[in-house]
Design an enzyme around this catalytic site. Structure first.
Site, PDB file in Angstrom:
ATOM      1  N   ASN A  10       0.874  -1.173   0.000  1.00 23.41           N
ATOM      2  CA  ASN A  10       0.000   0.000   0.000  1.00 23.41           C
ATOM      3  C   ASN A  10       0.910   1.221   0.000  1.00 23.41           C
ATOM      4  O   ASN A  10       1.498   1.560   1.022  1.00 23.41           O
ATOM      5  CB  ASN A  10      -0.908  -0.014   1.242  1.00 23.41           C
ATOM      6  CG  ASN A  10      -1.755   1.243   1.346  1.00 23.41           C
ATOM      7  OD1 ASN A  10      -1.777   2.070   0.425  1.00 23.41           O
ATOM      8  ND2 ASN A  10      -2.457   1.386   2.459  1.00 23.41           N
ATOM      9  N   TRP A  11       1.022   1.856  -1.169  1.00 24.73           N
ATOM     10  CA  TRP A  11       1.942   2.996  -1.272  1.00 24.73           C
ATOM     11  C   TRP A  11       1.416   4.224  -0.539  1.00 24.73           C
ATOM     12  O   TRP A  11       2.143   5.181  -0.344  1.00 24.73           O
ATOM     13  CB  TRP A  11       2.164   3.349  -2.746  1.00 24.73           C
ATOM     14  CG  TRP A  11       2.974   2.350  -3.524  1.00 24.73           C
ATOM     15  CD1 TRP A  11       3.434   1.134  -3.086  1.00 24.73           C
ATOM     16  CD2 TRP A  11       3.422   2.481  -4.888  1.00 24.73           C
ATOM     17  NE1 TRP A  11       4.129   0.499  -4.084  1.00 24.73           N
ATOM     18  CE2 TRP A  11       4.141   1.311  -5.203  1.00 24.73           C
ATOM     19  CE3 TRP A  11       3.268   3.460  -5.865  1.00 24.73           C
ATOM     20  CZ2 TRP A  11       4.721   1.106  -6.455  1.00 24.73           C
ATOM     21  CZ3 TRP A  11       3.841   3.260  -7.108  1.00 24.73           C
ATOM     22  CH2 TRP A  11       4.559   2.098  -7.406  1.00 24.73           C
ATOM     23  N   LYS A  12       0.125   4.202  -0.196  1.00 28.07           N
ATOM     24  CA  LYS A  12      -0.516   5.386   0.406  1.00 28.07           C
ATOM     25  C   LYS A  12      -0.259   6.601  -0.490  1.00 28.07           C
ATOM     26  O   LYS A  12      -0.135   6.448  -1.703  1.00 28.07           O
ATOM     27  CB  LYS A  12      -0.028   5.584   1.844  1.00 28.07           C
ATOM     28  CG  LYS A  12      -0.186   4.297   2.670  1.00 28.07           C
ATOM     29  CD  LYS A  12      -0.092   4.486   4.143  1.00 28.07           C
ATOM     30  CE  LYS A  12      -0.319   3.156   4.841  1.00 28.07           C
ATOM     31  NZ  LYS A  12      -0.302   3.240   6.296  1.00 28.07           N
ATOM     32  N   HIS A  95      -9.695   1.234   4.784  1.00 31.61           N
ATOM     33  CA  HIS A  95      -8.431   1.410   5.493  1.00 31.61           C
ATOM     34  C   HIS A  95      -8.677   2.346   6.677  1.00 31.61           C
ATOM     35  O   HIS A  95      -9.484   3.272   6.576  1.00 31.61           O
ATOM     36  CB  HIS A  95      -7.369   1.995   4.560  1.00 31.61           C
ATOM     37  CG  HIS A  95      -5.995   1.933   5.160  1.00 31.61           C
ATOM     38  ND1 HIS A  95      -5.571   2.839   6.104  1.00 31.61           N
ATOM     39  CD2 HIS A  95      -4.976   1.062   4.980  1.00 31.61           C
ATOM     40  CE1 HIS A  95      -4.327   2.521   6.474  1.00 31.61           C
ATOM     41  NE2 HIS A  95      -3.949   1.450   5.807  1.00 31.61           N
ATOM     42  N   GLU A  97      -7.100   4.725   7.799  1.00 31.35           N
ATOM     43  CA  GLU A  97      -6.869   6.144   7.491  1.00 31.35           C
ATOM     44  C   GLU A  97      -8.092   6.749   6.810  1.00 31.35           C
ATOM     45  O   GLU A  97      -8.377   7.929   6.975  1.00 31.35           O
ATOM     46  CB  GLU A  97      -5.593   6.285   6.638  1.00 31.35           C
ATOM     47  CG  GLU A  97      -4.353   6.044   7.495  1.00 31.35           C
ATOM     48  CD  GLU A  97      -3.162   5.442   6.760  1.00 31.35           C
ATOM     49  OE1 GLU A  97      -3.143   5.457   5.515  1.00 31.35           O
ATOM     50  OE2 GLU A  97      -2.251   4.935   7.461  1.00 31.35           O
ATOM     51  N   GLU A 166      -5.517  -4.896  10.437  1.00 34.73           N
ATOM     52  CA  GLU A 166      -4.514  -3.857  10.641  1.00 34.73           C
ATOM     53  C   GLU A 166      -4.794  -3.134  11.962  1.00 34.73           C
ATOM     54  O   GLU A 166      -5.606  -2.193  11.992  1.00 34.73           O
ATOM     55  CB  GLU A 166      -4.563  -2.836   9.501  1.00 34.73           C
ATOM     56  CG  GLU A 166      -4.212  -3.411   8.151  1.00 34.73           C
ATOM     57  CD  GLU A 166      -3.599  -2.358   7.228  1.00 34.73           C
ATOM     58  OE1 GLU A 166      -2.563  -2.655   6.618  1.00 34.73           O
ATOM     59  OE2 GLU A 166      -4.128  -1.238   7.154  1.00 34.73           O
ATOM     60  N   GLY A 172       2.369   2.286  10.824  1.00 32.98           N
ATOM     61  CA  GLY A 172       3.339   3.373  10.691  1.00 32.98           C
ATOM     62  C   GLY A 172       4.028   3.745  11.995  1.00 32.98           C
ATOM     63  O   GLY A 172       4.673   4.783  12.088  1.00 32.98           O
ATOM     64  N   SER A 210       3.246  -2.128  10.319  1.00 32.35           N
ATOM     65  CA  SER A 210       4.697  -2.201  10.534  1.00 32.35           C
ATOM     66  C   SER A 210       5.284  -3.569  10.189  1.00 32.35           C
ATOM     67  O   SER A 210       6.238  -4.017  10.817  1.00 32.35           O
ATOM     68  CB  SER A 210       5.054  -1.796  11.967  1.00 32.35           C
ATOM     69  OG  SER A 210       4.641  -0.459  12.218  1.00 32.35           O
ATOM     70  N   GLY A 231       2.796  -1.188   4.253  1.00 33.23           N
ATOM     71  CA  GLY A 231       2.859   0.233   3.945  1.00 33.23           C
ATOM     72  C   GLY A 231       4.288   0.663   3.650  1.00 33.23           C
ATOM     73  O   GLY A 231       4.825   0.417   2.566  1.00 33.23           O
ATOM     74  N   GLY A 232       4.925   1.287   4.634  1.00 36.83           N
ATOM     75  CA  GLY A 232       6.255   1.869   4.465  1.00 36.83           C
ATOM     76  C   GLY A 232       7.268   0.961   3.773  1.00 36.83           C
ATOM     77  O   GLY A 232       8.000   1.406   2.870  1.00 36.83           O
TER      78      GLY A 232
HETATM   79  P1  13P Z   1       2.895   0.388   7.658  1.00 37.64           P
HETATM   80  O1  13P Z   1       3.396  -0.906   7.074  1.00 37.64           O
HETATM   81  O2  13P Z   1       3.628   1.585   7.154  1.00 37.64           O
HETATM   82  O3  13P Z   1       2.774   0.318   9.144  1.00 37.64           O
HETATM   83  O4  13P Z   1       1.396   0.568   7.091  1.00 37.64           O
HETATM   84  C1  13P Z   1       0.506  -0.472   7.199  1.00 37.64           C
HETATM   85  C2  13P Z   1      -0.699  -0.139   6.425  1.00 37.64           C
HETATM   86  O5  13P Z   1      -1.467   0.742   6.801  1.00 37.64           O
HETATM   87  C3  13P Z   1      -0.922  -0.846   5.166  1.00 37.64           C
HETATM   88  O6  13P Z   1      -2.188  -0.595   4.669  1.00 37.64           O
END
Ligand code: 13P
Length: 249
Positions: A10-12, A95, A97, A166, A172, A210, A231-232
């Protein structure tokens, strides 16, 4: 037969044309012989670019959201039909967010999942508790409520969805759920799905929060963890490739 694991990046809201090009080429070059499924969920403006870049590779294309509406006066929204035109096979829905910053309710998330499924897009339905909810002992209640809404609306094709657990406190933050904590919630989700479909074993249950090159293997070794939503670490080719390698092992 054991199902293949699924790793979704997930590049966000990250990326540039230049950075995407380098990242996709490096990831594609590192995963020729795949024993698992790999998806990248990219910002909508980059769908065309990534659709082109992924050609000839085993990387599938995903979106980070989808409108629950088919078409019409919904400024800023992107429809499932539009996503399909760019070869999108997966869409993240609900998600945390989006639940937190865009007011997405359980009911809206369920409708988004329905719209995606109706257009041949696999929804990656996110569920997860906040830190306050975990500390109040409400984890089970929260994730069950979130998944129940999706089951209620999509009951007949519920085995076609992907679920991502999640925990909000792990996203994050560098704080990963322990493999035992994650497995415990995944087992609950599997049970809940099993009450709705005889094909619950087929459903991919992803862990997200994470996940990184160092912790992926232990998380992915858990019975009910069928992959990751990353994510990251999905923005760094070497890290993403290590997670993919752990899932393919
Ligand atoms: P991180 O891997 O950066 O914690 O993000 C997880 C996430 O929200 C994937 O959708």
């Amino acid at each position: 037969m054991r199902k293949r694991k699924l790793i979704a990046g997930n590049w966000k809201m990250n990326g540039t044309l230049e950075a995407n090009d380098a990242l996709l080429r490096a990831v594609a070059a590192g995963i020729n012989e795949l024993a698992c499924q790999v998806v990248v969920c990219v910002p909508a403006p980059y769908l065309a670019q990534v659709q082109m870049l992924r050609q000839g590779s085993k990387i599938e294309l995903g979106a980070q959201d989808v409108s629950r509406h088919a078409t019409g006066a919904y400024t800023g929204e992107v429809s499932a039909t539009m996503l399909r035109e760019f070869g999108v096979r997966y869409a993240i829905v609900g998600h945390s967010e989006r639940r937190q910053c865009h007011g997405e309710t359980d009911a809206i998330v369920a409708e988004k999942a329905r719209t995606a499924l109706a257009h041949g897009i696999t929804p990656i339905v996110c569920v997860g508790e906040t830190l306050a909810e975990r500390e109040a002992g409400q984890t089970e209640e929260v994730v069950k409520r979130q998944l129940a809404a999706v089951i209620h609306v999509n009951g007949h094709c519920i085995s076609e969805i992907v679920v991502a657990y999640e925990p909000v406190w792990a996203i994050g933050t560098g704080k990963t759920a322990s493999p035992e904590q994650a497995q415990q919630v995944h087992a609950l989700l599997r049970q809940q799905l099993a009450a709705a479909t005889e094909h619950a074993e087929r459903v991919h249950l992803l862990y997200g929060g994470s996940m990184n090159a160092a912790n992926a293997a232990t998380l992915l070794a858990q019975t009910d963890i069928d992959g990751g939503l990353v994510g990251g670490a999905s923005l760094k080719a070497p890290d993403f490739l290590q997670i993919i390698a752990a899932a393919c092992a």
